[in-house]
Design a protein around this motif. Structure first.
Motif, PDB file in Angstrom:
ATOM      1  N   ARG A 108       0.518  -1.773  -0.296  1.00 53.49           N
ATOM      2  CA  ARG A 108       0.025   0.071   0.304  1.00 53.49           C
ATOM      3  C   ARG A 108       1.061   1.447  -0.108  1.00 53.49           C
ATOM      4  NH1 ARG A 108      -3.781   1.431   4.878  1.00 53.49           N
ATOM      5  NH2 ARG A 108      -2.105   3.130   5.295  1.00 53.49           N
ATOM      6  N   THR A 109       0.347   2.173  -0.404  1.00 57.58           N
ATOM      7  CA  THR A 109       0.563   3.622  -0.379  1.00 57.58           C
ATOM      8  C   THR A 109      -0.411   4.551  -0.556  1.00 57.58           C
ATOM      9  OG1 THR A 109       2.292   3.067  -2.035  1.00 57.58           O
ATOM     10  CG2 THR A 109       1.905   5.547  -1.647  1.00 57.58           C
ATOM     11  N   CYS A 110      -0.180   5.418   1.297  1.00 59.96           N
ATOM     12  CA  CYS A 110      -0.827   6.244   1.737  1.00 59.96           C
ATOM     13  C   CYS A 110      -0.641   7.535   1.506  1.00 59.96           C
ATOM     14  CB  CYS A 110      -1.400   5.698   2.894  1.00 59.96           C
ATOM     15  SG  CYS A 110      -2.497   6.880   4.036  1.00 59.96           S
ATOM     16  N   VAL A 111      -1.325   7.999   1.007  1.00 53.58           N
ATOM     17  CA  VAL A 111      -0.625  10.007   0.616  1.00 53.58           C
ATOM     18  C   VAL A 111      -1.558  10.812   0.621  1.00 53.58           C
ATOM     19  CG1 VAL A 111       0.078  11.590  -1.500  1.00 53.58           C
ATOM     20  CG2 VAL A 111       0.361   9.245  -1.479  1.00 53.58           C
ATOM     21  N   GLY A 112      -1.398  12.539   1.699  1.00 56.42           N
ATOM     22  CA  GLY A 112      -1.590  12.988   2.438  1.00 56.42           C
ATOM     23  C   GLY A 112      -1.858  14.232   0.970  1.00 56.42           C
ATOM     24  N   VAL A 113      -3.421  14.362   0.226  1.00 56.42           N
ATOM     25  CA  VAL A 113      -3.807  15.407  -0.646  1.00 56.42           C
ATOM     26  C   VAL A 113      -4.254  16.803  -0.149  1.00 56.42           C
ATOM     27  CG1 VAL A 113      -3.662  13.565  -2.264  1.00 56.42           C
ATOM     28  CG2 VAL A 113      -5.790  14.648  -1.002  1.00 56.42           C
ATOM     29  N   THR A 114      -4.348  17.601  -1.126  1.00 59.44           N
ATOM     30  CA  THR A 114      -4.904  18.678  -0.575  1.00 59.44           C
ATOM     31  C   THR A 114      -6.531  18.897  -1.174  1.00 59.44           C
ATOM     32  OG1 THR A 114      -4.209  19.934  -2.693  1.00 59.44           O
ATOM     33  CG2 THR A 114      -2.633  20.216  -1.666  1.00 59.44           C
ATOM     34  N   GLY A 115      -7.168  17.860  -1.952  1.00 62.05           N
ATOM     35  CA  GLY A 115      -8.081  17.635  -1.665  1.00 62.05           C
ATOM     36  C   GLY A 115      -8.744  16.440  -2.694  1.00 62.05           C
ATOM     37  N   LEU A 116      -9.947  16.366  -2.808  1.00 64.03           N
ATOM     38  CA  LEU A 116     -10.838  15.407  -3.428  1.00 64.03           C
ATOM     39  C   LEU A 116     -11.776  15.389  -4.111  1.00 64.03           C
ATOM     40  CD1 LEU A 116      -9.540  12.499  -1.190  1.00 64.03           C
ATOM     41  CD2 LEU A 116      -8.645  12.259  -2.979  1.00 64.03           C
ATOM     42  N   ALA A 117     -12.273  14.927  -4.777  1.00 62.06           N
ATOM     43  CA  ALA A 117     -13.318  14.801  -5.676  1.00 62.06           C
ATOM     44  C   ALA A 117     -14.376  14.528  -4.339  1.00 62.06           C
ATOM     45  CB  ALA A 117     -14.016  14.450  -6.898  1.00 62.06           C
ATOM     46  N   CYS A 118     -16.438  14.982  -4.578  1.00 61.69           N
ATOM     47  CA  CYS A 118     -16.985  15.951  -4.448  1.00 61.69           C
ATOM     48  C   CYS A 118     -16.344  16.487  -2.448  1.00 61.69           C
ATOM     49  CB  CYS A 118     -17.336  14.411  -3.720  1.00 61.69           C
ATOM     50  SG  CYS A 118     -17.836  13.522  -5.615  1.00 61.69           S
ATOM     51  N   GLN A 119     -15.582  16.923  -1.941  1.00 63.20           N
ATOM     52  CA  GLN A 119     -15.487  17.127  -0.869  1.00 63.20           C
ATOM     53  C   GLN A 119     -15.005  15.519   0.236  1.00 63.20           C
ATOM     54  OE1 GLN A 119     -17.851  20.787  -0.462  1.00 63.20           O
ATOM     55  NE2 GLN A 119     -16.044  21.716  -0.843  1.00 63.20           N
ATOM     56  N   ALA A 120     -14.674  14.959  -0.510  1.00 61.27           N
ATOM     57  CA  ALA A 120     -14.240  13.696   0.388  1.00 61.27           C
ATOM     58  C   ALA A 120     -13.117  13.214   1.162  1.00 61.27           C
ATOM     59  CB  ALA A 120     -13.736  12.337  -0.233  1.00 61.27           C
ATOM     60  N   LEU A 121     -12.798  13.121   2.217  1.00 56.11           N
ATOM     61  CA  LEU A 121     -11.492  13.103   2.995  1.00 56.11           C
ATOM     62  C   LEU A 121     -10.770  11.556   2.446  1.00 56.11           C
ATOM     63  CD1 LEU A 121     -13.245  13.100   6.575  1.00 56.11           C
ATOM     64  CD2 LEU A 121     -12.606  15.227   5.246  1.00 56.11           C
ATOM     65  N   VAL A 122     -11.426  10.931   1.790  1.00 56.82           N
ATOM     66  CA  VAL A 122     -10.523   9.517   1.571  1.00 56.82           C
ATOM     67  C   VAL A 122     -10.729   9.271   0.222  1.00 56.82           C
ATOM     68  CG1 VAL A 122     -12.761   7.399   2.997  1.00 56.82           C
ATOM     69  CG2 VAL A 122      -9.908   7.184   2.490  1.00 56.82           C
ATOM     70  N   GLU A 123     -10.279   8.914  -0.627  1.00 58.94           N
ATOM     71  CA  GLU A 123     -10.072   7.563  -1.887  1.00 58.94           C
ATOM     72  C   GLU A 123      -9.643   6.800  -1.736  1.00 58.94           C
ATOM     73  OE1 GLU A 123      -9.804   8.868  -6.613  1.00 58.94           O
ATOM     74  OE2 GLU A 123     -10.111  10.294  -5.608  1.00 58.94           O
ATOM     75  N   ILE A 124      -9.958   5.622  -2.362  1.00 58.78           N
ATOM     76  CA  ILE A 124      -8.894   4.584  -2.247  1.00 58.78           C
ATOM     77  C   ILE A 124      -8.643   3.543  -3.425  1.00 58.78           C
ATOM     78  CG2 ILE A 124      -8.230   2.355  -0.770  1.00 58.78           C
ATOM     79  CD1 ILE A 124      -8.811   3.147   1.431  1.00 58.78           C
ATOM     80  N   ASP A 125      -7.947   2.953  -4.086  1.00 60.47           N
ATOM     81  CA  ASP A 125      -7.904   2.357  -5.490  1.00 60.47           C
ATOM     82  C   ASP A 125      -7.200   1.202  -5.286  1.00 60.47           C
ATOM     83  OD1 ASP A 125      -5.522   2.543  -6.067  1.00 60.47           O
ATOM     84  OD2 ASP A 125      -5.559   4.455  -7.233  1.00 60.47           O
ATOM     85  N   LEU A 126      -7.714  -0.170  -6.087  1.00 63.98           N
ATOM     86  CA  LEU A 126      -6.991  -0.954  -5.522  1.00 63.98           C
ATOM     87  C   LEU A 126      -6.325  -1.525  -7.132  1.00 63.98           C
ATOM     88  CD1 LEU A 126      -9.899  -3.040  -3.862  1.00 63.98           C
ATOM     89  CD2 LEU A 126      -7.986  -2.010  -2.615  1.00 63.98           C
ATOM     90  N   MET A 127      -4.982  -2.537  -6.901  1.00 58.06           N
ATOM     91  CA  MET A 127      -4.592  -3.401  -8.047  1.00 58.06           C
ATOM     92  C   MET A 127      -5.105  -5.187  -7.332  1.00 58.06           C
ATOM     93  SD  MET A 127      -0.503  -4.286  -9.340  1.00 58.06           S
ATOM     94  CE  MET A 127      -0.592  -2.251  -9.823  1.00 58.06           C
ATOM     95  N   VAL A 128      -5.804  -5.367  -8.594  1.00 59.76           N
ATOM     96  CA  VAL A 128      -6.531  -7.047  -7.873  1.00 59.76           C
ATOM     97  C   VAL A 128      -5.549  -7.748  -8.974  1.00 59.76           C
ATOM     98  CG1 VAL A 128      -8.012  -8.492  -7.858  1.00 59.76           C
ATOM     99  CG2 VAL A 128      -8.213  -5.933  -7.524  1.00 59.76           C
ATOM    100  N   ARG A 129      -5.776  -9.275  -8.928  1.00 58.06           N
ATOM    101  CA  ARG A 129      -4.616  -9.921  -9.349  1.00 58.06           C
ATOM    102  C   ARG A 129      -5.808 -11.025  -9.362  1.00 58.06           C
ATOM    103  NH1 ARG A 129      -1.481 -11.201 -13.611  1.00 58.06           N
ATOM    104  NH2 ARG A 129      -1.144 -13.706 -13.466  1.00 58.06           N
ATOM    105  N   LYS A 130      -6.421 -11.651 -10.803  1.00 55.62           N
ATOM    106  CA  LYS A 130      -7.514 -11.943 -11.127  1.00 55.62           C
ATOM    107  C   LYS A 130      -7.273 -14.130 -10.781  1.00 55.62           C
ATOM    108  CE  LYS A 130     -11.485 -12.335 -14.088  1.00 55.62           C
ATOM    109  NZ  LYS A 130     -12.034 -11.952 -15.349  1.00 55.62           N
ATOM    110  N   ASN A 131      -6.029 -14.167 -11.410  1.00 56.09           N
ATOM    111  CA  ASN A 131      -5.614 -15.244 -11.332  1.00 56.09           C
ATOM    112  C   ASN A 131      -4.752 -16.151 -10.916  1.00 56.09           C
ATOM    113  OD1 ASN A 131      -4.577 -14.287 -13.669  1.00 56.09           O
ATOM    114  ND2 ASN A 131      -6.115 -15.769 -15.106  1.00 56.09           N
TER     115      ASN A 131
END
Length: 131
Positions: A108-131
């Motif tokens: 994981r990487t966690c980064v502090g940012v100055t702003g997000l869409a919708c004025q959200a406090l958090v956003e998370i994305d994922l990388m997934v191995r299917k098989n």
């Protein structure tokens, strides 16, 4: 490289920008960063506080994963973006960790940012191995 497959998951929240919920290629699935919006009411106010917003984001990620026949046990990497890093980091981590099987936390990487869409406090994305 095989063809790219662009996924939109019917049950997932309406995108807040022009993107697919996920893109799949060669057994890898990249899940777009999810916001703490509600799938059944995209106009509803966001949940209050980092814990509730992190739960909503993680629930939205699970919806996308499940729509592709996957689960959090297949997550290889995640990226977390938070707007109030010092204030919210520890509480976000408590909620985040509770979603993964014991001893199977992704890289994981966690980064502090100055702003997000919708004025959200958090956003998370994922990388997934299917098989």
């Amino acid at each position: 490289m095989s063809e790219l497959i662009f996924h939109m998951v019917k049950e997932a929240p309406t995108p807040v920008a022009p993107f697919s919920h996920a893109v799949e290629v060669d057994g890898w699935v990249m899940i777009t960063g999810q916001m703490p919006t509600f799938p059944d009411d995209p106009e509803a106010p966001l949940p209050e506080g980092i814990e509730a917003q992190t739960r909503r984001v993680m629930d939205n990620l699970v919806i996308v994963l499940n729509g592709l026949g996957l689960g959090l046990d297949r997550v290889v990497n995640s990226r977390v973006y938070i707007t109030e890093f010092e204030r919210d980091y520890a509480l976000m981590n408590q909620v985040y960790k509770s979603y993964f099987p014991e001893g199977k936390l992704p890289a994981r990487t966690c980064v502090g940012v100055t702003g997000l869409a919708c004025q959200a406090l958090v956003e998370i994305d994922l990388m997934v191995r299917k098989n």
